[in-house]
Design a protein around this motif. Sequence first.
Motif, PDB file in Angstrom:
ATOM      1  N   GLY A  80      14.597 -25.130  25.388  1.00 16.60           N
ATOM      2  CA  GLY A  80      13.196 -24.956  25.016  1.00 16.60           C
ATOM      3  C   GLY A  80      12.873 -23.502  24.745  1.00 16.60           C
ATOM      4  N   MET A  81      13.417 -22.568  25.562  1.00 16.06           N
ATOM      5  CA  MET A  81      13.194 -21.144  25.303  1.00 16.06           C
ATOM      6  C   MET A  81      13.803 -20.722  23.983  1.00 16.06           C
ATOM      7  SD  MET A  81      13.622 -19.164  28.942  1.00 16.06           S
ATOM      8  CE  MET A  81      15.289 -19.756  29.229  1.00 16.06           C
ATOM      9  N   VAL A  82      15.009 -21.231  23.704  1.00 19.29           N
ATOM     10  CA  VAL A  82      15.657 -20.885  22.432  1.00 19.29           C
ATOM     11  C   VAL A  82      14.816 -21.371  21.249  1.00 19.29           C
ATOM     12  CG1 VAL A  82      17.688 -21.270  20.996  1.00 19.29           C
ATOM     13  CG2 VAL A  82      17.952 -20.821  23.439  1.00 19.29           C
ATOM     14  N   GLY A  83      14.372 -22.634  21.338  1.00 17.75           N
ATOM     15  CA  GLY A  83      13.547 -23.166  20.261  1.00 17.75           C
ATOM     16  C   GLY A  83      12.245 -22.409  20.098  1.00 17.75           C
ATOM     17  N   ALA A  84      11.603 -22.050  21.237  1.00 24.61           N
ATOM     18  CA  ALA A  84      10.335 -21.323  21.182  1.00 24.61           C
ATOM     19  C   ALA A  84      10.525 -19.946  20.566  1.00 24.61           C
ATOM     20  CB  ALA A  84       9.744 -21.204  22.581  1.00 24.61           C
ATOM     21  N   LEU A  85      11.592 -19.228  20.990  1.00 25.82           N
ATOM     22  CA  LEU A  85      11.839 -17.887  20.462  1.00 25.82           C
ATOM     23  C   LEU A  85      12.206 -17.933  18.978  1.00 25.82           C
ATOM     24  CD1 LEU A  85      13.797 -16.321  23.463  1.00 25.82           C
ATOM     25  CD2 LEU A  85      11.478 -15.754  22.704  1.00 25.82           C
ATOM     26  N   ALA A  86      13.012 -18.938  18.584  1.00 26.62           N
ATOM     27  CA  ALA A  86      13.392 -19.049  17.180  1.00 26.62           C
ATOM     28  C   ALA A  86      12.172 -19.328  16.300  1.00 26.62           C
ATOM     29  CB  ALA A  86      14.433 -20.149  17.005  1.00 26.62           C
ATOM     30  N   ASP A  87      11.313 -20.224  16.743  1.00 24.78           N
ATOM     31  CA  ASP A  87      10.123 -20.528  15.950  1.00 24.78           C
ATOM     32  C   ASP A  87       9.124 -19.383  15.983  1.00 24.78           C
ATOM     33  OD1 ASP A  87      11.039 -22.959  15.074  1.00 24.78           O
ATOM     34  OD2 ASP A  87      10.159 -24.075  16.737  1.00 24.78           O
ATOM     35  N   TRP A  88       9.048 -18.671  17.126  1.00 23.55           N
ATOM     36  CA  TRP A  88       8.189 -17.473  17.154  1.00 23.55           C
ATOM     37  C   TRP A  88       8.659 -16.475  16.111  1.00 23.55           C
ATOM     38  CZ3 TRP A  88      10.296 -12.660  18.269  1.00 23.55           C
ATOM     39  CH2 TRP A  88       9.387 -11.595  18.231  1.00 23.55           C
ATOM     40  N   PHE A  89       9.974 -16.275  16.029  1.00 26.95           N
ATOM     41  CA  PHE A  89      10.515 -15.327  15.061  1.00 26.95           C
ATOM     42  C   PHE A  89      10.188 -15.789  13.635  1.00 26.95           C
ATOM     43  CE2 PHE A  89      13.697 -13.677  12.194  1.00 26.95           C
ATOM     44  CZ  PHE A  89      13.824 -12.349  12.588  1.00 26.95           C
ATOM     45  N   ALA A  90      10.358 -17.078  13.366  1.00 28.68           N
ATOM     46  CA  ALA A  90      10.119 -17.585  12.010  1.00 28.68           C
ATOM     47  C   ALA A  90       8.648 -17.444  11.620  1.00 28.68           C
ATOM     48  CB  ALA A  90      10.554 -19.046  11.923  1.00 28.68           C
ATOM     49  N   VAL A  91       7.751 -17.795  12.536  1.00 31.11           N
ATOM     50  CA  VAL A  91       6.321 -17.708  12.223  1.00 31.11           C
ATOM     51  C   VAL A  91       5.896 -16.257  12.075  1.00 31.11           C
ATOM     52  CG1 VAL A  91       4.018 -18.147  13.142  1.00 31.11           C
ATOM     53  CG2 VAL A  91       5.770 -19.920  13.285  1.00 31.11           C
ATOM     54  N   THR A  92       6.334 -15.405  12.982  1.00 30.96           N
ATOM     55  CA  THR A  92       5.954 -13.998  12.933  1.00 30.96           C
ATOM     56  C   THR A  92       6.487 -13.325  11.679  1.00 30.96           C
ATOM     57  OG1 THR A  92       5.970 -13.912  15.350  1.00 30.96           O
ATOM     58  CG2 THR A  92       6.025 -11.803  14.179  1.00 30.96           C
ATOM     59  N   ALA A  93       7.703 -13.704  11.252  1.00 35.90           N
ATOM     60  CA  ALA A  93       8.320 -13.070  10.089  1.00 35.90           C
ATOM     61  C   ALA A  93       7.543 -13.339   8.810  1.00 35.90           C
ATOM     62  CB  ALA A  93       9.751 -13.564   9.928  1.00 35.90           C
ATOM     63  N   LEU A  94       6.696 -14.366   8.809  1.00 29.45           N
ATOM     64  CA  LEU A  94       5.888 -14.610   7.622  1.00 29.45           C
ATOM     65  C   LEU A  94       4.892 -13.487   7.387  1.00 29.45           C
ATOM     66  CD1 LEU A  94       5.068 -18.418   7.959  1.00 29.45           C
ATOM     67  CD2 LEU A  94       6.527 -17.362   6.238  1.00 29.45           C
ATOM     68  N   PHE A  95       4.314 -12.949   8.476  1.00 28.77           N
ATOM     69  CA  PHE A  95       3.199 -12.019   8.360  1.00 28.77           C
ATOM     70  C   PHE A  95       3.550 -10.571   8.681  1.00 28.77           C
ATOM     71  CE2 PHE A  95       1.657 -16.217   9.667  1.00 28.77           C
ATOM     72  CZ  PHE A  95       0.875 -16.537   8.570  1.00 28.77           C
ATOM     73  N   ARG A  96       4.571 -10.322   9.488  1.00 30.57           N
ATOM     74  CA  ARG A  96       4.889  -8.955   9.889  1.00 30.57           C
ATOM     75  C   ARG A  96       6.337  -8.902  10.349  1.00 30.57           C
ATOM     76  NH1 ARG A  96       1.677 -11.464  13.354  1.00 30.57           N
ATOM     77  NH2 ARG A  96      -0.132 -10.672  12.251  1.00 30.57           N
ATOM     78  N   LEU A 134       0.360 -22.958  12.391  1.00 34.85           N
ATOM     79  CA  LEU A 134       1.719 -22.442  12.561  1.00 34.85           C
ATOM     80  C   LEU A 134       2.088 -22.314  14.037  1.00 34.85           C
ATOM     81  CD1 LEU A 134       1.869 -19.674   9.796  1.00 34.85           C
ATOM     82  CD2 LEU A 134       2.881 -21.952   9.752  1.00 34.85           C
ATOM     83  N   GLN A 135       1.100 -22.073  14.896  1.00 36.65           N
ATOM     84  CA  GLN A 135       1.408 -21.975  16.323  1.00 36.65           C
ATOM     85  C   GLN A 135       1.881 -23.307  16.895  1.00 36.65           C
ATOM     86  OE1 GLN A 135       1.615 -18.947  17.648  1.00 36.65           O
ATOM     87  NE2 GLN A 135       0.994 -18.334  15.564  1.00 36.65           N
ATOM     88  N   PHE A 136       1.465 -24.419  16.265  1.00 37.19           N
ATOM     89  CA  PHE A 136       1.960 -25.711  16.712  1.00 37.19           C
ATOM     90  C   PHE A 136       3.458 -25.836  16.444  1.00 37.19           C
ATOM     91  CE2 PHE A 136      -2.553 -26.892  16.531  1.00 37.19           C
ATOM     92  CZ  PHE A 136      -2.654 -27.606  17.713  1.00 37.19           C
ATOM     93  N   ILE A 137       3.940 -25.086  15.413  1.00 35.37           N
ATOM     94  CA  ILE A 137       5.392 -25.078  15.179  1.00 35.37           C
ATOM     95  C   ILE A 137       6.097 -24.495  16.396  1.00 35.37           C
ATOM     96  CG2 ILE A 137       7.207 -24.067  13.749  1.00 35.37           C
ATOM     97  CD1 ILE A 137       5.333 -24.207  11.385  1.00 35.37           C
ATOM     98  N   ARG A 138       5.542 -23.428  16.961  1.00 33.09           N
ATOM     99  CA  ARG A 138       6.140 -22.842  18.166  1.00 33.09           C
ATOM    100  C   ARG A 138       6.110 -23.826  19.332  1.00 33.09           C
ATOM    101  NH1 ARG A 138       3.227 -17.443  19.481  1.00 33.09           N
ATOM    102  NH2 ARG A 138       4.773 -17.551  21.150  1.00 33.09           N
ATOM    103  N   ILE A 139       4.958 -24.500  19.479  1.00 36.21           N
ATOM    104  CA  ILE A 139       4.852 -25.478  20.572  1.00 36.21           C
ATOM    105  C   ILE A 139       5.837 -26.620  20.355  1.00 36.21           C
ATOM    106  CG2 ILE A 139       3.300 -27.144  21.660  1.00 36.21           C
ATOM    107  CD1 ILE A 139       0.989 -25.232  20.999  1.00 36.21           C
ATOM    108  N   ASN A 140       5.889 -27.122  19.114  1.00 37.88           N
ATOM    109  CA  ASN A 140       6.828 -28.211  18.825  1.00 37.88           C
ATOM    110  C   ASN A 140       8.264 -27.754  18.991  1.00 37.88           C
ATOM    111  OD1 ASN A 140       4.674 -29.883  18.200  1.00 37.88           O
ATOM    112  ND2 ASN A 140       4.756 -29.417  16.008  1.00 37.88           N
ATOM    113  N   GLY A 141       8.537 -26.493  18.605  1.00 37.41           N
ATOM    114  CA  GLY A 141       9.885 -25.972  18.784  1.00 37.41           C
ATOM    115  C   GLY A 141      10.284 -25.927  20.233  1.00 37.41           C
TER     116      GLY A 141
END
Length: 511
Positions: free
Chosen positions: A149-165, A484-491
């Motif tokens: 779950g941590m891996v999925g959360a961190l990976a999706d955080w990186f993907a979502v964040t990389a869109l904007f900054r 997009l934050q739901f992607i992190r939660i789902n991840g």
Amino acid sequence: MERTGSGEQGQDGDAVQKDGAQEPEGSERPERAVPQASASKRAALTPAQAQPQGSQASAQALAQGAQPQEGAGSGPGAREARAGAGAGPLASFAYTAADEEKQRGVRRMKLTATGLLLLVALVYVLATWAKNSGVGGWPGYVAAAAEAGMVGALADWFAVTALFRRPLGLPIPHTAIIPTKKDQLGQSLGSFVGENFLSGDVIRDRIHALGVGRRVGVWLAEPAHADRVTAELATALRGALTVLRDSDVQAIVGEAITRRANAVEIGPGLGKMLEKVVTDGGHRKVVDLVCVRAHDWLVEHGDSVMNAVQGGAPGWTPRFVDKRVGERVYKELLRFVTEMRDMPEHPARGSIDTFLTDFAADLQTDADTRARVERLKSEILGRSEVQDVIASAWSSVRTMILSAAEDERSELRLRARASLMSLGAKLASDARLQGKLDGWLEDAAVYVVTTYRAEITSLISETVAGWDADQTSKKIEAHIGRDLQFIRINGTVVGALAGLAIYTVSHALGG
């Protein structure tokens, strides 16, 4: 990067973005004035307040206690530099209060997603501690699920964040996609719109499906709608006549009439008209009127006629002879006019018919007669009185049109209203007329689209290129960041379930 209310690094790992933070690669940030405040007050500001956009954001920053000062990014010199550079975010794309409200919702969802990440991290620590403490069975499963779950959360955080900054402010390739690829996205969007929405077939099919002709007809057939269109047309007509200068229009009208009259020979036309009038006997009423008026005038002014005849006699003739001659001439003249008035077949009338017939033929065939008529026409048109009459005709027409346009019950507006309703009724019921109107609209729309497609699509790409990269990123994030934050939660959830499934299968196979 997301700034939290305390001004420290956000719980999701985003670093606090300060004035001196590194800008995303490939993006240019236009220089703009930023109100300066103390460190403690700046740390307490929200993202929109720490970097205000326009007067609204400045007011929000002041409401939080920030004291604007003249700094490097403000003042007349900075404003002149920005004006000279010609760069800056478009006013129509300003970060508004509604965007800030959406951004607060994004921050709440970020806290939720980050809280879930911290929760699974805590679960992982506790499960690992329990496993290392000798507790058998379930800690291994829980630890595997939490770890995944941590891996999925961190990976999706990186993907979502990389869109904007850039995550954590690190210059990682292929991050800060929206700020760095904004112009390319605008060009791609313009090309997509041009290829899929601005094609001739698409426009033609869409207009044909709308049935514009029938809809316009049904709408115009309503009396209230016809009244509205008539009123709008009257307003437009009044506006157009008010804008036009009388002197200019008078000069144009006078010049146009004079040029047209000089360019057309009037002799043959007058001859044909006179020939038709004589053939139809239309001139006889004029002759009747002249005879009646001549007879009445002679009866009323008999003494004047006789005195004129006597006054023209030689001086050596006796006066009684002059008087008898005058009376005789008057009586013969009165008899001639009376007979001509009372006898439709009088020889003099026939002579008039013959003269007019010959004159009509000369106007059409005799070169000398036609030349004299043209000279007379030029002399009449060249007179100042005639030019003044031609020029003043515009003033009369303008006054008449304005008066009719302002009067709701005028014949002009009533006729216009009736014509619109009649046109509407025909359009609503006549399929052939509907097809004609639809065809014209389709052809016009296709012509505009195919001719100016490049200009229309360039409007999209150039508009997007004119947006400030950071502001664009913030605005887009405010609108879609919550989802997009739901992607992190789902991840986090999906990662945990996948980790649990993998650990379970591995354990079952003896791993």
